[in-house]
Scaffold this motif. Structure first.
Motif, PDB file in Angstrom:
ATOM      1  N   ILE A 206       9.281  18.922  -5.082  1.00 15.93           N
ATOM      2  CA  ILE A 206       8.778  20.488  -5.613  1.00 15.93           C
ATOM      3  C   ILE A 206       8.058  19.883  -7.091  1.00 15.93           C
ATOM      4  O   ILE A 206       9.154  19.749  -7.902  1.00 15.93           O
ATOM      5  CB  ILE A 206       9.708  21.860  -6.171  1.00 15.93           C
TER       6      ILE A 206
ATOM      7  N   ALA B 255       6.317  12.706 -12.146  1.00 19.37           N
ATOM      8  CA  ALA B 255       7.807  12.355 -11.530  1.00 19.37           C
ATOM      9  C   ALA B 255       7.622  12.645  -9.936  1.00 19.37           C
ATOM     10  O   ALA B 255       7.379  11.577  -9.463  1.00 19.37           O
ATOM     11  CB  ALA B 255       9.041  13.470 -11.913  1.00 19.37           C
TER      12      ALA B 255
ATOM     13  N   ARG C 164      -0.347  23.262  -9.939  1.00 24.28           N
ATOM     14  CA  ARG C 164      -1.872  23.218 -10.513  1.00 24.28           C
ATOM     15  C   ARG C 164      -3.011  22.895  -9.620  1.00 24.28           C
ATOM     16  O   ARG C 164      -4.055  23.140 -10.573  1.00 24.28           O
ATOM     17  CB  ARG C 164      -1.298  22.183 -11.807  1.00 24.28           C
TER      18      ARG C 164
ATOM     19  N   GLY D 258       0.257  12.552 -24.297  1.00 29.52           N
ATOM     20  CA  GLY D 258      -1.006  11.437 -23.573  1.00 29.52           C
ATOM     21  C   GLY D 258      -1.064  10.256 -24.327  1.00 29.52           C
ATOM     22  O   GLY D 258      -1.895   9.558 -23.228  1.00 29.52           O
TER      23      GLY D 258
ATOM     24  N   ALA E  22       8.759  21.319 -29.427  1.00 29.85           N
ATOM     25  CA  ALA E  22       7.492  20.216 -30.556  1.00 29.85           C
ATOM     26  C   ALA E  22       6.713  21.558 -30.155  1.00 29.85           C
ATOM     27  O   ALA E  22       6.480  22.671 -30.044  1.00 29.85           O
ATOM     28  CB  ALA E  22       7.414  19.238 -29.451  1.00 29.85           C
TER      29      ALA E  22
ATOM     30  N   ILE F 209       2.485  21.317 -29.567  1.00 29.89           N
ATOM     31  CA  ILE F 209       1.346  20.680 -29.992  1.00 29.89           C
ATOM     32  C   ILE F 209       0.147  21.505 -29.925  1.00 29.89           C
ATOM     33  O   ILE F 209       0.496  22.317 -29.809  1.00 29.89           O
ATOM     34  CB  ILE F 209       1.399  19.914 -29.005  1.00 29.89           C
TER      35      ILE F 209
ATOM     36  N   MET G 253      10.635  19.479 -25.358  1.00 31.39           N
ATOM     37  CA  MET G 253      10.774  17.858 -25.759  1.00 31.39           C
ATOM     38  C   MET G 253      12.542  17.467 -24.559  1.00 31.39           C
ATOM     39  O   MET G 253      13.343  18.202 -25.196  1.00 31.39           O
ATOM     40  CB  MET G 253      10.420  17.394 -26.767  1.00 31.39           C
TER      41      MET G 253
ATOM     42  N   ASP H 132       7.915   8.123 -24.552  1.00 31.21           N
ATOM     43  CA  ASP H 132       7.453   7.420 -23.156  1.00 31.21           C
ATOM     44  C   ASP H 132       8.048   8.138 -21.456  1.00 31.21           C
ATOM     45  O   ASP H 132       8.269   7.745 -20.843  1.00 31.21           O
ATOM     46  CB  ASP H 132       7.905   6.092 -22.648  1.00 31.21           C
TER      47      ASP H 132
ATOM     48  N   ILE I 289       6.528   9.632 -19.414  1.00 36.35           N
ATOM     49  CA  ILE I 289       5.372   9.021 -17.958  1.00 36.35           C
ATOM     50  C   ILE I 289       6.621   7.917 -17.642  1.00 36.35           C
ATOM     51  O   ILE I 289       7.139   8.207 -16.333  1.00 36.35           O
ATOM     52  CB  ILE I 289       4.519   9.441 -18.656  1.00 36.35           C
TER      53      ILE I 289
HETATM   54  C1  LIG Z   1       4.762  17.520 -26.557  1.00 38.53           C
HETATM   55  C2  LIG Z   1       5.007  16.519 -25.931  1.00 38.53           C
HETATM   56  C3  LIG Z   1       4.115  15.037 -26.438  1.00 38.53           C
HETATM   57  C4  LIG Z   1       4.449  14.531 -25.228  1.00 38.53           C
HETATM   58  N1  LIG Z   1       3.813  12.978 -25.571  1.00 38.53           N
HETATM   59  C5  LIG Z   1       3.832  11.959 -24.178  1.00 38.53           C
HETATM   60  C6  LIG Z   1       3.145  10.983 -24.395  1.00 38.53           C
HETATM   61  O1  LIG Z   1       2.578  10.804 -25.227  1.00 38.53           O
HETATM   62  N2  LIG Z   1       3.814  10.058 -23.416  1.00 38.53           N
HETATM   63  C7  LIG Z   1       4.331  10.295 -22.220  1.00 38.53           C
HETATM   64  O2  LIG Z   1       4.055   9.183 -21.472  1.00 38.53           O
HETATM   65  N3  LIG Z   1       4.863  10.914 -22.663  1.00 38.53           N
HETATM   66  C8  LIG Z   1       5.066  11.944 -23.303  1.00 38.53           C
HETATM   67  N4  LIG Z   1       5.773  12.930 -22.856  1.00 38.53           N
HETATM   68  C9  LIG Z   1       6.900  13.141 -22.051  1.00 38.53           C
HETATM   69  C10 LIG Z   1       6.105  13.463 -21.243  1.00 38.53           C
HETATM   70  O3  LIG Z   1       4.759  14.847 -20.930  1.00 38.53           O
HETATM   71  C11 LIG Z   1       7.299  14.180 -20.012  1.00 38.53           C
HETATM   72  O4  LIG Z   1       8.052  13.336 -19.805  1.00 38.53           O
HETATM   73  C12 LIG Z   1       6.199  14.008 -18.419  1.00 38.53           C
HETATM   74  O5  LIG Z   1       5.265  14.582 -18.745  1.00 38.53           O
HETATM   75  C13 LIG Z   1       7.481  14.478 -17.921  1.00 38.53           C
HETATM   76  O6  LIG Z   1       7.290  14.734 -16.000  1.00 38.53           O
HETATM   77  P1  LIG Z   1       7.172  15.242 -14.326  1.00 38.53           P
HETATM   78  O7  LIG Z   1       6.655  15.143 -14.105  1.00 38.53           O
HETATM   79  O8  LIG Z   1       9.548  15.090 -14.673  1.00 38.53           O
HETATM   80  O9  LIG Z   1       7.292  16.798 -15.709  1.00 38.53           O
HETATM   81  P2  LIG Z   1       5.991  17.145 -16.086  1.00 38.53           P
HETATM   82  O10 LIG Z   1       4.994  16.496 -15.969  1.00 38.53           O
HETATM   83  O11 LIG Z   1       6.155  18.654 -16.531  1.00 38.53           O
HETATM   84  O12 LIG Z   1       5.534  17.742 -14.332  1.00 38.53           O
HETATM   85  C14 LIG Z   1       6.096  18.969 -13.783  1.00 38.53           C
HETATM   86  C15 LIG Z   1       4.910  19.725 -12.590  1.00 38.53           C
HETATM   87  O13 LIG Z   1       5.527  20.563 -11.915  1.00 38.53           O
HETATM   88  C16 LIG Z   1       4.769  22.022 -11.850  1.00 38.53           C
HETATM   89  N5  LIG Z   1       5.367  22.608 -11.650  1.00 38.53           N
HETATM   90  C17 LIG Z   1       6.595  23.184 -12.290  1.00 38.53           C
HETATM   91  N6  LIG Z   1       6.877  24.162 -11.899  1.00 38.53           N
HETATM   92  C18 LIG Z   1       6.482  24.716 -10.333  1.00 38.53           C
HETATM   93  C19 LIG Z   1       6.732  25.388  -9.135  1.00 38.53           C
HETATM   94  N7  LIG Z   1       7.618  26.260  -9.265  1.00 38.53           N
HETATM   95  N8  LIG Z   1       5.788  25.430  -8.061  1.00 38.53           N
HETATM   96  C20 LIG Z   1       4.634  24.444  -8.111  1.00 38.53           C
HETATM   97  N9  LIG Z   1       4.970  23.134  -9.681  1.00 38.53           N
HETATM   98  C21 LIG Z   1       5.574  23.211 -10.068  1.00 38.53           C
HETATM   99  C22 LIG Z   1       3.977  22.004 -12.743  1.00 38.53           C
HETATM  100  O14 LIG Z   1       2.748  22.377 -12.544  1.00 38.53           O
HETATM  101  C23 LIG Z   1       3.776  20.248 -13.401  1.00 38.53           C
HETATM  102  O15 LIG Z   1       2.783  20.115 -12.657  1.00 38.53           O
HETATM  103  C24 LIG Z   1       5.567  14.637 -24.388  1.00 38.53           C
HETATM  104  C25 LIG Z   1       6.203  15.881 -24.290  1.00 38.53           C
HETATM  105  C26 LIG Z   1       5.713  16.897 -24.935  1.00 38.53           C
HETATM  106  C27 LIG Z   1       6.807  17.664 -24.820  1.00 38.53           C
END
Ligand SMILES: Cc1cc2nc3c(=O)[nH]c(=O)nc-3n(C[C@H](O)[C@H](O)[C@H](O)COP(=O)(O)OP(=O)(O)OC[C@H]3O[C@@H](n4cnc5c(N)ncnc54)[C@H](O)[C@@H]3O)c2cc1C
Length: 699
Positions: free
Chosen positions: A21, A26, A53, A76, A230, A232, A324, A351, A353
């Motif tokens: 999901i 991740a 999305r 990013g 945060a 942004i 964050m 980091d 990602i």
């Molecule tokens: C301001 C800010 C700046 C950052 N800058 C950096 C950086 O420069 N470099 C870096 O490495 N990290 C950075 N990070 C951290 C990074 O963004 C996250 O750690 C990373 O995105 C986590 O990935 P994720 O897949 O766990 O979550 P997310 O990237 O949040 O992905 C979650 C996904 O789940 C989907 N989703 C959510 N709910 C549902 C639902 N109910 N049904 C279907 N789909 C759903 C969303 O659409 C999304 O695509 C930053 C964070 C913040 C807040």
């Protein structure tokens, strides 16, 4: 932990379905790893990715197939370690996704700038994660879209729409309900992996959304990670981003009394600058109105106005305040259910990602090789999460020390000085401080290792000797010579050890080309260099004021410097120095001006008779020049027998550091003057125009 009563581990059987999901980093990394590893182990697994999305494959989206709707609230920054991971996975980011290749990171604390070049062999990039800001011409290309596409290529299936509930069916297996095109559809699975991040709804806390409520029902002991807000925002360069910002990440570690900030990151994109702010003022801000005011105040901070290239118009394009992750979730797995990515943990302030990758990889490995019940997940996945929690405890101390140093004007100066001393005296590979700062800024090491390096006696020693003592000496020198640093930044002007030889050869070539005679076997030789965001003509204009009564650089107390004869920047022009009194004086005569880039002054008399002072301006790119200074002389020997002992004595005691302090101050001041004049001349409006901004919505 949600316990399991099973004696035998539950396994992901052949033909089993893993429902992921969230198709962010991740989710996509989990799917990729699971499918590739399953193939290696000759296991048959079906992976479904639920992502709201992106439309399902084959469905026409207004912005084309593969594209992503909306924003992923991220700066990013792609760290060197994440680049390594992508290379190991055989994933090559398309050029269209790469927004910038980063060449340096600059850390700024209280006007002191420490620039760290990205070391050879390490790659740092910037990307957009989603399709915002809407004015981006290249908004169809994003990192998340690319990664998800790779997961689909590996065999994952995409189910678009929003997951609104997950519950257990009668057999205990997860049943995923998603809403797509106005209809609710249920999909059974053998394993549910929650990769929804912590910004499911922008500007909302992680607790109240349907999918998280579902997770809580499945895992009643689940506690989401601690979050911090945060701010942004995206600034659009018009036209484009200046070269001086285009390939450098800036971390500014302070705000002001009225705008307390802990961290500001400025990450360049092709036409935009992404700014992330973290700190007390962001914690306290009340949503939209507060954010707008913060943005305005931020852009008006004197050090930010100086940092953002003069003459550049930056217009805020969009802004939001996402969460964050600054902690670790509790009990994030149970039978057939687990969370990954931000929803469990992330490396503190860096980091995210890569953290998503590490948790996803550990979970995928566990579900294939250990099992999918709570105990197996604890055994296989638990250690990775505990490592994150332990490392983040070190991270808290690392960032505390980092903040203590960079938010104090005295300590930031000590650290800045220690880094400069190290740069001038130690080979690059052995520079402890530089490496520590690089690893903190880039995320290129674990925090535990960084902490150890920080408290190592050799580090403390170099801060004490190369930092504290030299700062004290230089501070006293500045006091004696009345040098003030208000309103402009300190930049390193000494040439680093590894560039010294090359710079010396460069000057030797320039000197030979200009047929300038330089004393052999030099007793005193110094080189300084500074980057200035302005044209050669503007720098020359300021250099032409060398010796004028109303110049605003190189005005140390006790040293009278004046043009005694001739026309500025014209051979024959004489600059007279009187140090302390009229009797201790010497003159510089401008011998040559070569092609508007080289000015050679010869010392006419005094202790450095016959020596040279050379200014060189090198055009680095369209907007930036490097101004370098070369000083070389042999000490006068004394013409009469009774003056010789005095000359010997003077040579031994000559305070070379005073020369360094005076020129460092002068060059930084000159840089500021040229850049500010340039700003006034080229830009009628304010540094940044704060038009109404769009708040990033979830599409
Ligand atoms: C301001 C800010 C700046 C950052 N800058 C950096 C950086 O420069 N470099 C870096 O490495 N990290 C950075 N990070 C951290 C990074 O963004 C996250 O750690 C990373 O995105 C986590 O990935 P994720 O897949 O766990 O979550 P997310 O990237 O949040 O992905 C979650 C996904 O789940 C989907 N989703 C959510 N709910 C549902 C639902 N109910 N049904 C279907 N789909 C759903 C969303 O659409 C999304 O695509 C930053 C964070 C913040 C807040």
């Amino acid at each position: 932990m949600n316990g399991s009563s099973h004696q035998e581990p539950m396994t992901l059987e052949s033909g089993a379905t893993a429902a992921v999901i969230g198709g962010g980093p991740a989710g996509a990394f989990f799917a990729l790893h699971l499918l590739r590893r399953a193939r290696q182990l000759h296991r048959d697994v079906r992976v479904l990715i639920f992502e709201r999305r992106r439309a399902a494959t084959g469905t026409a989206l207004p912005c084309g197939p593969g594209s992503w709707k909306g924003c992923n609230y991220c700066a990013g920054g792609i760290s060197p370690k994440l680049n390594d991971v992508l290379a190991d996975l055989g994933l090559r980011l398309p050029e269209a996704v790469i927004q910038s290749r980063i060449h340096s990171i600059t850390i700024q604390g209280f006007w002191k700038n420490i620039e760290l070049e990205v070391p050879a062999g390490r790659d740092m990039l910037s990307v957009y994660r989603g399709s915002r800001p809407v004015r981006r011409p290249d908004r169809f290309h994003s990192f998340d879209s690319f990664l998800l596409e790779e997961a689909l290529k590996a065999g994952a299936e995409l189910l678009s729409g929003e997951v609104v509930d997950v519950r257990r069916a009668g057999d205990g297996k997860p049943l995923i309900r998603r809403r797509a095109n106005g209809a609710d559809i249920e999909t059974p699975a053998d394993l549910a992996v929650f990769a929804v991040g912590v910004n499911e709804v922008a500007n909302a806390s992680a607790s109240g959304t349907p999918v998280l409520q579902a997770l809580r029902r499945l895992l009643p002991d689940f506690v989401p990670p601690r979050l911090r807000r945060a701010l942004i925002f995206e600034l659009e360069g018009q036209p484009g981003l200046p070269a001086s910002l285009a390939d450098a990440i800036h971390f500014v570690e302070y705000g002001s009394k009225s705008l307390p900030l802990e961290m500001c990151s400025l990450v360049p994109k092709r036409d935009f600058l992404t700014v992330v702010l973290v700190g007390a003022s962001i914690d306290a801000a009340t949503r939209c109105e507060g954010n707008r005011e913060i943005l305005k105040q931020f852009l008006e901070l004197p050090h930010i106005r100086k940092l953002i290239a003069p003459g550049v118009r930056l217009t805020p394009a969009c802004a939001c305040s996402p969460n964050m992750v600054v902690g670790s979730a509790k009990n994030p797995f149970g039978d057939r259910v687990a969370a990954v990515g931000d929803l469990v943990t992330a490396r503190l302030y860096k980091d995210g990602i890569l953290s998503a990758y590490l948790t996803a990889q550990a979970l995928a490995e566990t579900v294939l090789t250990t099992g999918i019940d709570a105990r197996s997940l604890q055994e296989g996945y638990g250690p990775t999460l505990r490592r994150f929690a332990r490392d983040n405890r070190f991270a808290a101390v690392v960032f505390l020390l980092h903040r203590v140093f960079f938010s104090s004007s005295v300590l930031s100066r000590v650290l800045y000085q220690a880094a400069i001393t190290e740069r001038k005296t130690t080979p690059r590979a052995d520079r402890r401080l530089e490496q520590i700062l690089w690893r903190i800024a880039s995320g290129d090491d674990e925090y535990q290792a960084i902490f150890r390096a920080m408290v190592h006696p050799a580090t403390v020693w170099s801060i004490l000797t190369g930092g504290m003592l030299i700062t004290l000496r230089n501070y006293l020198t500045e006091l004696v010579f009345g040098l003030r640093w208000e309103g402009f930044g300190r930049f390193t002007t000494g040439v680093p050890l590894e560039r010294l030889e090359a710079k010396r050869r460069e000057f030797a070539r320039l000197i030979a080309d200009a047929s300038v005679a330089v004393p052999e076997k030099l007793e005193f030789e110094r080189m300084y260099t500074i980057q200035i965001r302005a044209s050669r003509e503007r720098i020359l204009e300021q250099l032409g004021r060398f010796g004028e009564a109303d110049r605003r650089y190189l005005r140390p107390r006790w040293v009278q410097i004046r043009r005694a004869a001739g026309v500025p920047l014209t051979p024959g022009c004489v600059i007279r120095y009187e140090v302390f009194c009229r009797h201790f004086a010497f003159s510089l005569i401008l011998e040559q001006v070569v092609g508007g880039h080289l000015a050679v002054y010869r010392v006419q008399n005094g202790f450095a008779e016959g020596g040279v002072l050379i200014f060189e301006i090198e055009q680095r790119n369209e907007e930036t020049c490097a101004l370098s200074i070369y000083v070389a002389f042999n000490f006068a020997r004394g013409r009469r027998w009774w003056t010789r002992p005095f000359c010997q004595f003077f040579r031994r005691l000559f305070p070379a550091f005073v020369h360094d302090v005076l020129w460092n101050h002068s060059l930084c001041r000159l840089k500021d003057l040229v850049e500010t004049d340039h700003e006034k001349a080229d830009r009628p409006s304010a540094a940044c125009c704060t038009e109404p901004i769009a708040s990033t919505a979830n599409d």
